[in-house]
Design a protein around this motif. Structure first.
Motif, mmCIF file in Angstrom:
data_model
loop_
_atom_site.group_PDB
_atom_site.id
_atom_site.type_symbol
_atom_site.label_atom_id
_atom_site.label_comp_id
_atom_site.label_asym_id
_atom_site.label_seq_id
_atom_site.Cartn_x
_atom_site.Cartn_y
_atom_site.Cartn_z
ATOM 1 N N ALA A 1 47.389 21.501 -7.310
ATOM 2 C CA ALA A 1 48.063 20.213 -7.081
ATOM 3 C C ALA A 1 47.154 19.269 -6.303
ATOM 4 O O ALA A 1 47.117 18.064 -6.567
ATOM 5 N N LEU A 2 46.385 19.792 -5.350
ATOM 6 C CA LEU A 2 45.458 18.960 -4.579
ATOM 7 C C LEU A 2 44.404 18.323 -5.483
ATOM 8 O O LEU A 2 44.060 17.150 -5.316
ATOM 9 N N VAL A 3 43.900 19.105 -6.435
ATOM 10 C CA VAL A 3 42.910 18.579 -7.381
ATOM 11 C C VAL A 3 43.512 17.425 -8.174
ATOM 12 O O VAL A 3 42.925 16.343 -8.289
ATOM 13 N N ILE A 4 44.706 17.642 -8.714
ATOM 14 C CA ILE A 4 45.367 16.635 -9.549
ATOM 15 C C ILE A 4 45.664 15.373 -8.750
ATOM 16 O O ILE A 4 45.399 14.256 -9.196
ATOM 17 N N VAL A 5 46.202 15.550 -7.547
ATOM 18 C CA VAL A 5 46.558 14.403 -6.714
ATOM 19 C C VAL A 5 45.324 13.582 -6.354
ATOM 20 O O VAL A 5 45.342 12.347 -6.406
ATOM 21 N N GLY A 6 44.234 14.243 -6.018
ATOM 22 C CA GLY A 6 43.008 13.526 -5.695
ATOM 23 C C GLY A 6 42.539 12.650 -6.839
ATOM 24 O O GLY A 6 42.143 11.495 -6.648
ATOM 25 N N LEU A 7 42.625 13.179 -8.050
ATOM 26 C CA LEU A 7 42.189 12.424 -9.217
ATOM 27 C C LEU A 7 43.119 11.255 -9.520
ATOM 28 O O LEU A 7 42.673 10.171 -9.893
ATOM 29 N N VAL A 8 44.409 11.467 -9.340
ATOM 30 C CA VAL A 8 45.374 10.394 -9.599
ATOM 31 C C VAL A 8 45.128 9.213 -8.664
ATOM 32 O O VAL A 8 45.166 8.053 -9.068
ATOM 33 N N VAL A 9 44.842 9.503 -7.404
ATOM 34 C CA VAL A 9 44.565 8.438 -6.446
ATOM 35 C C VAL A 9 43.322 7.654 -6.866
ATOM 36 O O VAL A 9 43.287 6.424 -6.788
#
Length: 204
Positions: free
Chosen positions: A12-20
């Motif tokens: 989830a951290l990977v995905i959230v970082g990319l979304v930002v």
């Protein structure tokens, strides 16, 4: 189990970082001039936020509030962290202006996430660069996160590697007061160690 829950949190951290990163790039990609350079803009902006390198195949921006990315790859010191054939982001411009970082829907198609533990910690925990200012006020939400046909490899420092395939997730992800939460309405993965038996993914 606990390891799978931690794996889910790291993913989830990977995905959230990319979304930002995508959202920040969108701020400068609203004009026709900037849209032609959206791919370079996202790659460039990513390096100021992530401890890693982002590469994209293509970026398609639709005025209706949708962004489609293809061939997304994130590496850290030359090692792969994430590769996804396609990422689709849906958002409401008016909602973004009024309420901040709220995304209606994010879909990742066949993402491959590589989690590696080094002597100084896991690769993904250092993916987001530390901010000089206190960032406790930062918050965002992904109303619907879809992961389709993903895979996750887990490489602990002092334990055998684990591999999970057929990762499918439906979740509501939010971040506030430095706490990441994912309400998983449906989540399954197949564990190679367990003869690819299907496993339920727990909420964070």
């Amino acid at each position: 189990g606990m390891r799978l829950a931690r794996l889910t949190r790291f993913a989830a951290l990977v995905i959230v970082g990319l979304v930002v990163v995508v959202l920040l790039a969108l701020v400068i990609a609203q004009t026709a001039w900037a849209r032609n350079r959206a791919r370079l803009a996202i790659e460039s902006r990513a390096s100021t936020i992530l401890n890693g390198e982002v590469r994209l195949g293509s970026v398609r921006w639709l005025p209706s509030g949708r962004v489609d990315l293809t061939d997304l790859r994130v590496t850290q010191n030359g090692e792969p962290v994430l590769a996804s054939q396609a990422v689709s982001v849906r958002y409401n411009t008016w909602q973004l202006l009024r309420h901040g970082l709220i995304l209606d829907e994010v879909t990742l198609v066949q993402p491959a996430i590589h989690l590696v533990q080094h002597s100084d910690g896991w690769n993904v925990t250092k993916l987001l660069k530390a901010r000089k200012r206190d960032s406790s006020g930062t918050s965002f939400r992904i109303a619907q996160l879809h992961v389709r046909g993903g895979s996750v490899t887990l490489n602990p420092l002092h334990a055998p590697a684990r591999e999970f395939g057929a990762v499918d997730v439906e979740a509501d992800v939010s971040y506030a007061q430095r706490q990441l939460r994912a309400g998983i309405s449906r989540g399954t993965a197949r564990d190679r160690e367990d003869e690819w038996r299907k496993t339920e993914i727990e909420a964070l």
